[in-house]
Design a protein around this motif. Structure first.
Motif, PDB file in Angstrom:
ATOM      1  N   ILE A 116       3.751  -1.386  -7.797  1.00  8.08           N
ATOM      2  CA  ILE A 116       3.385  -0.129  -8.433  1.00  8.08           C
ATOM      3  C   ILE A 116       1.910  -0.188  -8.791  1.00  8.08           C
ATOM      4  CG2 ILE A 116       3.919   1.501 -10.278  1.00  8.08           C
ATOM      5  CD1 ILE A 116       6.271   0.966  -8.457  1.00  8.08           C
ATOM      6  N   THR A 117       1.139   0.786  -8.317  1.00  7.41           N
ATOM      7  CA  THR A 117      -0.282   0.867  -8.613  1.00  7.41           C
ATOM      8  C   THR A 117      -0.603   2.259  -9.142  1.00  7.41           C
ATOM      9  OG1 THR A 117      -1.048   1.734  -6.490  1.00  7.41           O
ATOM     10  CG2 THR A 117      -0.650  -0.645  -6.610  1.00  7.41           C
ATOM     11  N   PRO A 118      -1.783   2.436  -9.731  1.00 10.99           N
ATOM     12  CA  PRO A 118      -2.163   3.780 -10.170  1.00 10.99           C
ATOM     13  C   PRO A 118      -2.173   4.794  -9.031  1.00 10.99           C
ATOM     14  CG  PRO A 118      -3.604   2.149 -11.171  1.00 10.99           C
ATOM     15  CD  PRO A 118      -2.764   1.426 -10.165  1.00 10.99           C
ATOM     16  N   GLY A 119      -2.353   4.330  -7.794  1.00  7.54           N
ATOM     17  CA  GLY A 119      -2.374   5.229  -6.647  1.00  7.54           C
ATOM     18  C   GLY A 119      -1.038   5.419  -5.977  1.00  7.54           C
ATOM     19  N   GLY A 120       0.042   4.885  -6.552  1.00 10.97           N
ATOM     20  CA  GLY A 120       1.364   5.033  -5.951  1.00 10.97           C
ATOM     21  C   GLY A 120       2.025   3.690  -5.721  1.00 10.97           C
ATOM     22  N   SER A 121       3.224   3.706  -5.134  1.00 16.00           N
ATOM     23  CA  SER A 121       3.989   2.475  -4.916  1.00 16.00           C
ATOM     24  C   SER A 121       3.969   2.076  -3.454  1.00 16.00           C
ATOM     25  CB  SER A 121       5.430   2.651  -5.392  1.00 16.00           C
ATOM     26  OG  SER A 121       6.087   3.657  -4.649  1.00 16.00           O
ATOM     27  N   ILE A 122       4.089   0.771  -3.223  1.00 17.86           N
ATOM     28  CA  ILE A 122       4.159   0.211  -1.866  1.00 17.86           C
ATOM     29  C   ILE A 122       5.452  -0.577  -1.790  1.00 17.86           C
ATOM     30  CG2 ILE A 122       3.090  -1.308  -0.172  1.00 17.86           C
ATOM     31  CD1 ILE A 122       0.952   0.053  -2.938  1.00 17.86           C
ATOM     32  N   ASN A 123       6.373  -0.128  -0.951  1.00 19.02           N
ATOM     33  CA  ASN A 123       7.703  -0.709  -0.876  1.00 19.02           C
ATOM     34  C   ASN A 123       7.738  -1.933   0.039  1.00 19.02           C
ATOM     35  OD1 ASN A 123       8.791   1.328  -2.525  1.00 19.02           O
ATOM     36  ND2 ASN A 123       8.993   2.685  -0.768  1.00 19.02           N
ATOM     37  N   ALA A 124       8.669  -2.851  -0.269  1.00 20.62           N
ATOM     38  CA  ALA A 124       8.888  -4.037   0.558  1.00 20.62           C
ATOM     39  C   ALA A 124      10.233  -3.941   1.269  1.00 20.62           C
ATOM     40  CB  ALA A 124       8.838  -5.302  -0.282  1.00 20.62           C
ATOM     41  N   THR A 125      10.323  -4.591   2.406  1.00 15.32           N
ATOM     42  CA  THR A 125      11.577  -4.760   3.128  1.00 15.32           C
ATOM     43  C   THR A 125      11.958  -6.232   3.080  1.00 15.32           C
ATOM     44  OG1 THR A 125      11.052  -2.956   4.650  1.00 15.32           O
ATOM     45  CG2 THR A 125      12.757  -4.496   5.338  1.00 15.32           C
ATOM     46  N   ILE A 126      13.205  -6.522   2.690  1.00 20.48           N
ATOM     47  CA  ILE A 126      13.714  -7.899   2.667  1.00 20.48           C
ATOM     48  C   ILE A 126      14.969  -7.962   3.530  1.00 20.48           C
ATOM     49  CG2 ILE A 126      14.628  -9.769   1.245  1.00 20.48           C
ATOM     50  CD1 ILE A 126      12.987  -8.818  -1.048  1.00 20.48           C
ATOM     51  N   ASP A 127      14.988  -8.853   4.511  1.00 22.22           N
ATOM     52  CA  ASP A 127      16.145  -8.979   5.397  1.00 22.22           C
ATOM     53  C   ASP A 127      17.245  -9.815   4.762  1.00 22.22           C
ATOM     54  OD1 ASP A 127      15.083  -7.441   7.346  1.00 22.22           O
ATOM     55  OD2 ASP A 127      14.546  -9.082   8.698  1.00 22.22           O
ATOM     56  N   PRO A 128      18.518  -9.567   5.130  1.00 19.13           N
ATOM     57  CA  PRO A 128      19.617 -10.426   4.673  1.00 19.13           C
ATOM     58  C   PRO A 128      19.378 -11.877   5.077  1.00 19.13           C
ATOM     59  CG  PRO A 128      20.464  -8.430   5.705  1.00 19.13           C
ATOM     60  CD  PRO A 128      18.989  -8.447   5.969  1.00 19.13           C
ATOM     61  N   GLY A 129      19.726 -12.801   4.192  1.00 12.88           N
ATOM     62  CA  GLY A 129      19.520 -14.221   4.479  1.00 12.88           C
ATOM     63  C   GLY A 129      18.181 -14.748   4.030  1.00 12.88           C
ATOM     64  N   ASN A 189      14.097 -14.057   8.512  1.00 11.06           N
ATOM     65  CA  ASN A 189      13.718 -13.943   7.106  1.00 11.06           C
ATOM     66  C   ASN A 189      12.491 -13.048   6.994  1.00 11.06           C
ATOM     67  OD1 ASN A 189      14.307 -17.477   6.804  1.00 11.06           O
ATOM     68  ND2 ASN A 189      15.776 -15.824   6.600  1.00 11.06           N
ATOM     69  N   LYS A 190      12.530 -12.115   6.049  1.00  3.37           N
ATOM     70  CA  LYS A 190      11.425 -11.167   5.949  1.00  3.37           C
ATOM     71  C   LYS A 190      11.235 -10.670   4.531  1.00  3.37           C
ATOM     72  CE  LYS A 190      11.525  -7.568   8.741  1.00  3.37           C
ATOM     73  NZ  LYS A 190      11.989  -6.226   9.195  1.00  3.37           N
ATOM     74  N   ILE A 191       9.993 -10.676   4.076  1.00  2.00           N
ATOM     75  CA  ILE A 191       9.545  -9.829   2.980  1.00  2.00           C
ATOM     76  C   ILE A 191       8.185  -9.276   3.409  1.00  2.00           C
ATOM     77  CG2 ILE A 191       8.721 -11.859   1.682  1.00  2.00           C
ATOM     78  CD1 ILE A 191       9.008 -10.016  -0.849  1.00  2.00           C
ATOM     79  N   LEU A 192       8.180  -8.003   3.743  1.00  2.00           N
ATOM     80  CA  LEU A 192       6.976  -7.332   4.203  1.00  2.00           C
ATOM     81  C   LEU A 192       6.729  -6.103   3.352  1.00  2.00           C
ATOM     82  CD1 LEU A 192       7.283  -7.413   8.109  1.00  2.00           C
ATOM     83  CD2 LEU A 192       5.732  -8.774   6.697  1.00  2.00           C
ATOM     84  N   PHE A 193       5.501  -5.968   2.858  1.00  2.00           N
ATOM     85  CA  PHE A 193       5.110  -4.773   2.124  1.00  2.00           C
ATOM     86  C   PHE A 193       4.438  -3.797   3.085  1.00  2.00           C
ATOM     87  CE2 PHE A 193       5.768  -7.521  -1.477  1.00  2.00           C
ATOM     88  CZ  PHE A 193       6.224  -6.653  -2.474  1.00  2.00           C
ATOM     89  N   ASN A 194       4.964  -2.587   3.134  1.00  5.65           N
ATOM     90  CA  ASN A 194       4.475  -1.566   4.056  1.00  5.65           C
ATOM     91  C   ASN A 194       3.263  -0.863   3.429  1.00  5.65           C
ATOM     92  OD1 ASN A 194       5.562   1.642   5.201  1.00  5.65           O
ATOM     93  ND2 ASN A 194       4.540   0.070   6.388  1.00  5.65           N
ATOM     94  N   GLU A 235       7.992  -4.272  -9.344  1.00  5.52           N
ATOM     95  CA  GLU A 235       9.292  -3.915  -9.906  1.00  5.52           C
ATOM     96  C   GLU A 235      10.383  -4.144  -8.880  1.00  5.52           C
ATOM     97  OE1 GLU A 235       9.134   0.117 -11.238  1.00  5.52           O
ATOM     98  OE2 GLU A 235       7.974  -0.356 -13.037  1.00  5.52           O
ATOM     99  N   GLY A 236      11.591  -4.523  -9.364  1.00  9.96           N
ATOM    100  CA  GLY A 236      12.746  -4.687  -8.492  1.00  9.96           C
ATOM    101  C   GLY A 236      12.807  -6.058  -7.852  1.00  9.96           C
ATOM    102  N   ARG A 237      14.015  -6.562  -7.662  1.00 10.19           N
ATOM    103  CA  ARG A 237      14.209  -7.851  -7.007  1.00 10.19           C
ATOM    104  C   ARG A 237      14.814  -7.682  -5.614  1.00 10.19           C
ATOM    105  NH1 ARG A 237      13.595 -12.375 -10.086  1.00 10.19           N
ATOM    106  NH2 ARG A 237      14.830 -13.575  -8.596  1.00 10.19           N
ATOM    107  N   LYS A 238      15.871  -6.881  -5.491  1.00  9.68           N
ATOM    108  CA  LYS A 238      16.485  -6.682  -4.178  1.00  9.68           C
ATOM    109  C   LYS A 238      15.589  -5.843  -3.267  1.00  9.68           C
ATOM    110  CE  LYS A 238      21.316  -7.188  -5.571  1.00  9.68           C
ATOM    111  NZ  LYS A 238      22.665  -6.551  -5.583  1.00  9.68           N
ATOM    112  N   LEU A 239      14.951  -4.838  -3.845  1.00 14.05           N
ATOM    113  CA  LEU A 239      14.030  -3.993  -3.094  1.00 14.05           C
ATOM    114  C   LEU A 239      12.726  -3.885  -3.881  1.00 14.05           C
ATOM    115  CD1 LEU A 239      16.463  -1.151  -1.980  1.00 14.05           C
ATOM    116  CD2 LEU A 239      15.508  -2.962  -0.539  1.00 14.05           C
ATOM    117  N   PRO A 240      11.929  -4.950  -3.892  1.00  8.49           N
ATOM    118  CA  PRO A 240      10.713  -4.941  -4.708  1.00  8.49           C
ATOM    119  C   PRO A 240       9.680  -3.940  -4.202  1.00  8.49           C
ATOM    120  CG  PRO A 240      10.757  -6.879  -3.311  1.00  8.49           C
ATOM    121  CD  PRO A 240      12.086  -6.208  -3.156  1.00  8.49           C
ATOM    122  N   LYS A 241       8.864  -3.458  -5.099  1.00  9.97           N
ATOM    123  CA  LYS A 241       7.751  -2.594  -4.736  1.00  9.97           C
ATOM    124  C   LYS A 241       6.594  -2.869  -5.681  1.00  9.97           C
ATOM    125  CE  LYS A 241       9.904   1.288  -7.193  1.00  9.97           C
ATOM    126  NZ  LYS A 241      10.389   2.682  -7.054  1.00  9.97           N
TER     127      LYS A 241
END
Length: 300
Positions: free
Chosen positions: A46-59, A94-99, A38-44
């Motif tokens: 979603i799983t039955p066990g909870g959500s895992i958020n991503a970090t996306i850097d400008p640019g 440039n970054k898209i990392l899921f924590n 879910e989400g484009r600017k701040l995607p995450k």
């Protein structure tokens, strides 16, 4: 996850004491059981066990939104697909990392799941990864996995020529200038460790103190990565152990310095674990990567 066990003790009269272990902490992501993004600017994710958020850097420009893929997965039916397009003008990185394991938030197993520099506990991480068709060799630095230490107190490192934080264990791709195998079918990578005496890549092989192992991946094929590490305290330099496995075969058994002393540098004493794409700017590069069967386990 709380596990119970019983120990029998004989001292005068026989007694059996039920003792509770410290909670083990575990997270498993196979993206099969109703996972979605879910989400484009701040995607995450979603799983039955909870959500895992991503970090996306400008640019950072993604080549399509992150998504749960239903084809060509390591363990069907589903896996995670990420893709990065050429950089926006003037971007610094440039970054898209899921924590997948937080350095500060509550994690599975409660507070005992948080990884601390001085706790000495073993953390086991494993994941399957595949590089997608048309994967561009990075022109400079690019990583897909990191164990990362943060730096709350930046003032204490302002005059240093390196940042005493960031990825302290990472899986980095070898840039164009340092490739040995020039075939477009393969990409080379290194497993690296960082500490004050090992900060920068020059050769991307064992001549660099930061490099523990160098290998290669065939485009379009799945590889299974396994990492076990334990971090121990030290007033001037944290120490630890790293064991690395590739497709079940052990490649590294390292004992030595890892990370940065919180007391000396103002770095955090906690670390997190991330998966994704993290690179220096690239005006033409495109990278697609798939992840599946991600597991983090911390026994007591």
């Amino acid at each position: 996850m709380l596990r119970m066990f019983a120990i029998g003790l004989a001292a005068g009269s026989c007694q059996t004491l039920a003792l509770a272990q410290q909670p083990s902490a575990e997270r498993l992501l196979n993206f099969d059981d109703g996972a979605k993004v879910e989400g484009r600017k701040l995607p995450k994710v979603i799983t039955p066990g909870g959500s895992i958020n991503a970090t996306i850097d400008p640019g950072t420009i993604l080549d399509g939104a992150p998504r749960i893929s239903s084809s060509g997965c390591y363990s069907p039916p589903k896996c995670l697909r990420l893709s990065m397009a050429p950089s926006a003008p003037n971007s610094k990185k440039n970054k898209i990392l899921f924590n997948i394991w937080s350095h500060h938030k509550k994690v599975p197993g409660g507070q005992n799941g948080i990884i601390r520099i001085n706790d000495g506990r073993v953390t086991n991480v494993s994941f399957a990864m595949k590089l997608g068709a048309g994967y561009s060799t990075p022109i400079h630095n690019l990583l897909h996995f990191q164990v990362s230490q943060t730096l709350p107190d930046k003032s204490r490192s302002a005059k240093m020529d390196y940042v005493p934080a960031g990825p302290i264990i990472s899986l980095n791709m070898v840039p164009k200038s340092r490739r040995a195998d020039k075939s477009s079918e393969y990409q080379e990578f290194v497993l690296s460790v960082r500490y004050p005496g090992a900060n920068k890549f020059r050769y991307y092989d064992r001549r660099d103190k930061t490099v523990l192992y160098r290998g290669k991946m065939k485009i379009g094929e799945w590889y299974r990565f396994g990492l076990s590490f334990a971090l121990k305290g030290g007033n001037d330099q944290p120490q630890g152990n790293i064991r690395f496995r590739l497709n079940g075969e052990q490649k590294v058994n390292y004992n030595g310095p890892i990370g940065f002393s919180p007391k000396k540098y103002g770095s955090s004493d906690t670390v997190g674990i991330d998966l994704g794409i993290y690179r220096t700017p690239d005006k033409s590069g495109r990278q697609t990567v798939y992840f599946d069967d991600v597991k983090v386990f911390r026994p007591k």
